[in-house]
Design an enzyme around this catalytic site. Structure first.
Site, PDB file in Angstrom:
ATOM      1  N   ASP A 124      -3.104 -34.453 -12.389  1.00 13.95           N
ATOM      2  CA  ASP A 124      -3.944 -35.645 -12.278  1.00 13.95           C
ATOM      3  C   ASP A 124      -5.426 -35.275 -12.244  1.00 13.95           C
ATOM      4  OD1 ASP A 124      -4.215 -38.566 -11.641  1.00 13.95           O
ATOM      5  OD2 ASP A 124      -5.097 -37.751  -9.808  1.00 13.95           O
TER       6      ASP A 124
ATOM      7  N   GLU B 148      -4.000 -34.892 -17.489  1.00 15.47           N
ATOM      8  CA  GLU B 148      -4.710 -36.166 -17.620  1.00 15.47           C
ATOM      9  C   GLU B 148      -6.198 -35.814 -17.687  1.00 15.47           C
ATOM     10  OE1 GLU B 148      -5.696 -40.366 -15.341  1.00 15.47           O
ATOM     11  OE2 GLU B 148      -5.443 -38.504 -14.242  1.00 15.47           O
TER      12      GLU B 148
END
Length: 750
Positions: A425, A478
């Site tokens: 993330d 990401e």
């Protein structure tokens, strides 16, 4: 009992001052082993014990029979006694004021617990089995069963372990500091109550002897269910009894798969809101195994991606502010139940990817923030250590021990839970020192630049170590900027990820989808621009949770027009996506065409499946996955320009797109995909194709079974020797309104 004797001889027999005794019972003494436990005095051993609240304490033999009395040294619960000559093995026989008694080996009779190699690797940030080293480990030490506690807190003046087994009293179990590593350790026998299932925390004094908030164990393998915050002792690892893995065949086959040539279709799930019945600390994972796995299997997704399941205090963070990076959330059950869920996924042919958060952590006082009274896990300077967007703290990746904590945490899920991949993330926030900061609110790197060199080194090391130790495991970034080489190998100067989310494609195409069809002609490039850079990285096309919250609207609400046009537009878009180069990701609820945005406090609107239009989208997603997996042309060359060719990429007036997908040579048939993004049917629309003969209509998003008008091409068309669009042959197609049609050439392989 074998002991490693480390106490200096001159310390063992001298009188203990009242000040030292007071510091001991007040939980302020820095070196409890200097006072407590056995100390040689000539031919005998003097034993001291600190047992606040005890009525009396005696020295006992290995059977629990009394050997010698112990007399009080301090009213706070310090006792002393002398073992008979020649006796070195003993237990403490404690009688409490309520009449009960406890017989146990003395925690302060055990020698050094962690080996020098362990401590060396911790200091280097290279201890990849950290979850089996620090934390609470259910162990047998010198023939005694109990729990070995260890925690890294180099700047603390004193650390005690507190828990159910000692009435949460810091004076009962102060720990030993191992210089120079900064690790504190103590072994507490099972007979004292330390066993799997008991709760515990660490009690610390900061460098100035000030009391810190009780801290949860950073290496806890299990926790209480929030809002409770204690760590929980559990079995050593899920790879040991009582859990037995049954996924050997899956793991063997996974290691042999080329992820770039294989189909990868991911169903992204927030487990707490997929089905509210799963929010059960007793059997949540069992409920999900019974409901989620068959559902995903029916829809044909290859993988489930779970929003973070690492324990997190605030449910509203969706898991993206975790505190216990080694423990699956107790909201859904114990670690063994999570392992059983993954095992069952594998036995049903479904991989599991976890969202993993190494970028930042929350400021909760029981967590990592100023863990030992200093900025231990985070940067001291808030310009480096505080994330203004999320009010969280940023890991100091330049510190070996912090880097090692994160690396070992990643491996913990891959090796001990058999997870198939990690979606990392917020990578962009890690890569740039000035990410979301004003010009005067960031610190340049040593070269004066904005790149976070420590984060770059960490991500390269992460990917290198994962691929070395966990063959077949995926890492997915990401990353929302144009940082070069995210999926290039670390050896060649890239970051080393297997895949990167294509945020640009997602933003461009969703912007186009939201436009009234009459305006789409002026934004045609939003749908085609992705192929300009489609092969610069290995991409996943993500329709993630972030796109259906915070006022962005559900996937269905993004589509303009009346209800029929909304459903048709969404179906056409899904067809476009599944036929486009790149692996696929769809957040839960997208397959239902939900009207409402995702709400993490509710569950999916399952009643929608009783309505034909919603059921039609659900069926379409199933069929798209089936076709995607069946036809090599739709996945084998996702990451090579040889697998894609625009045929019609410039018909902005009609908002029509047509392209060819090719498989690896000799492995399958060529596929033609055509998307009409207006509500106007197009009859006799000529499109060039590379070969004459029959082209089968394999999927039409306007089919009646999907809720469409059932306009199409009767199942097949025949290509004529009429050149068009640079191709040797062409077909005349009926293009349904707001629809994607996928055709497969019969008999001629690429």
């Amino acid at each position: 009992m074998n002991r490693v004797d480390t106490r200096p001889p001159e310390r063992r027999t001298q009188t203990i001052s009242d000040g030292e005794l007071g510091a001991l019972v007040e939980g302020r003494h820095r070196d409890p082993f200097a006072i407590l436990g056995p100390h040689r005095d000539g031919d005998t051993l003097i034993v001291r014990a600190c047992v606040p609240g005890a009525h009396s304490v005696m020295l006992a033999d290995s059977r629990g029979e009394p050997l010698a009395p112990m007399t009080p040294l301090h009213a706070g619960g310090v006792f002393t006694g002398r073992l008979p000559a020649g006796v070195s093995v003993y237990q403490l026989l404690v009688r409490w004021h309520n009449g009960t008694q406890q017989v146990s080996h003395d925690p302060y009779a055990f020698g050094l617990l962690l080996g020098e190699l362990d401590l060396h690797l911790i200091a280097e940030g290279r201890h990849f089995e950290l979850g089996a080293c620090l934390g609470a480990q259910w162990r047998n030490v010198d023939g005694v069963q109990g729990v070995r506690f260890a925690v890294w807190a180099p700047n603390a003046r004193r650390v005690s372990v507190i828990g159910d087994f000692n009435g949460w009293q810091p004076a009962r179990h102060p720990m030993r500091l191992r210089h120079p590593s900064g690790v504190w350790e103590l072994f507490i026998p099972e007979a004292m109550g330390a066993r799997p299932g008991c709760r515990y925390k660490f009690d610390l004094l900061d460098p100035h002897d000030a009391q810190l908030p009780d801290k949860a164990d950073p290496l806890a393998l299990a926790t209480e269910a929030p809002p409770a915050t204690a760590s929980v002792v559990t079995q050593p690892q899920v790879s040991a009894p009582p859990f037995a893995w049954q996924d050997d065949e899956w793991m063997r086959l996974r290691n042999a798969v080329d992820p770039y040539a294989a189909p990868l279709s991911i169903y992204e799930v927030h487990v707490g809101s997929w089905l509210r019945a799963a929010n059960d600390p007793a059997r949540g994972w069992e409920v999900l195994a019974d409901r989620l796995i068959p559902y995903v299997h029916e829809l044909g997704f290859t993988h489930i991606e779970l929003l973070p399941v690492t324990e997190h205090p605030f449910g509203g963070s969706w898991g993206y502010q975790p505190l216990s990076l080694y423990a699956p959330t107790a909201r859904l059950g114990p670690p063994q139940a999570f392992a059983a869920f993954i095992d069952r996924c594998h036995r049903d042919g479904i991989g599991v990817i976890l969202d993993w958060v190494p970028a930042h952590f929350p400021t909760d006082p029981h967590g990592l923030a100023r863990f030992d009274g200093t900025a231990l896990y985070e940067h001291e300077d808030p310009r480096e250590g505080f994330h203004q967007d999320w009010n969280t703290l940023i890991y100091n990746l330049g510190r070996n021990e912090v880097r090692g904590f994160l690396l070992a945490g990643a491996l913990h899920w891959l090796e001990h839970f058999h997870v198939d991949g990690l979606r990392v993330d917020a990578v962009a926030s890690m890569l740039y020192r000035d990410y979301s900061r004003a010009p005067d609110q960031w610190v340049p790197n040593r070269f004066g630049g904005r790149e976070n060199l420590e984060a770059v080194a960490f991500l390269r090391e992460l990917n290198t170590v994962v691929h070395e130790r966990c063959p077949g495991a995926l890492t997915i970034a990401e990353e929302s900027t144009a940082w070069p080489g995210v999926t290039a190998s670390a050896a060649s100067g890239g970051l080393g990820f297997d895949f990167k989310w294509n945020m640009g494609w997602m933003h461009d195409t969703l912007r186009y989808l939201s436009l009234d069809p009459i305006h789409r002609a002026w934004h045609h490039q939003d749908m085609t621009f992705g192929t300009v850079y489609a092969w610069s990285e290995a991409f996943v096309l993500p329709l993630s949770h972030d796109e259906v919250v915070h006022g962005k609207g559900s996937m269905l609400r993004k589509c303009p027009g009346d209800d029929w046009q909304r459903f048709a537009g969404l179906r056409a878009y899904y067809g476009f996506m599944w036929a486009h180069p790149g692996k696929k990701l769809l957040f839960m609820g997208g397959e239902l065409a939900q009207w409402q945005e995702w709400n993490h406090d509710a569950e999916l609107d399952w009643a929608l499946l009783d309505h034909p239009m919603h059921r039609g989208v659900h069926t379409l997603v199933r069929d798209l996955n089936a076709l995607y997996r069946e036809l090599p042309a739709l996945h084998e060359l996702d990451h090579s320009p040889a697998g894609f060719q625009w045929v019609v990429g410039d018909d902005h007036q009609n908002s029509v797109f047509a392209w060819l997908r090719r498989p690896a040579p000799g492995s399958g048939d060529v596929v033609l995909a055509v998307t009409n993004m207006t509500p106007v049917p197009r009859y006799g629309y000529r499109i060039g194709v590379p070969s004459e003969g029959c082209w089968h209509e394999r999927l039409n998003t306007d089919a009646a079974c999907y809720g469409g008008s059932n306009l199409g091409n009767g199942g097949a068309v025949t290509a004529e020797p009429v050149p068009s669009h640079g191709q040797e042959a062409s077909v005349l197609l009926t293009l349904p309104p707001l629809a994607t049609v996928i055709l497969q050439h019969a008999g001629t392989q690429a």
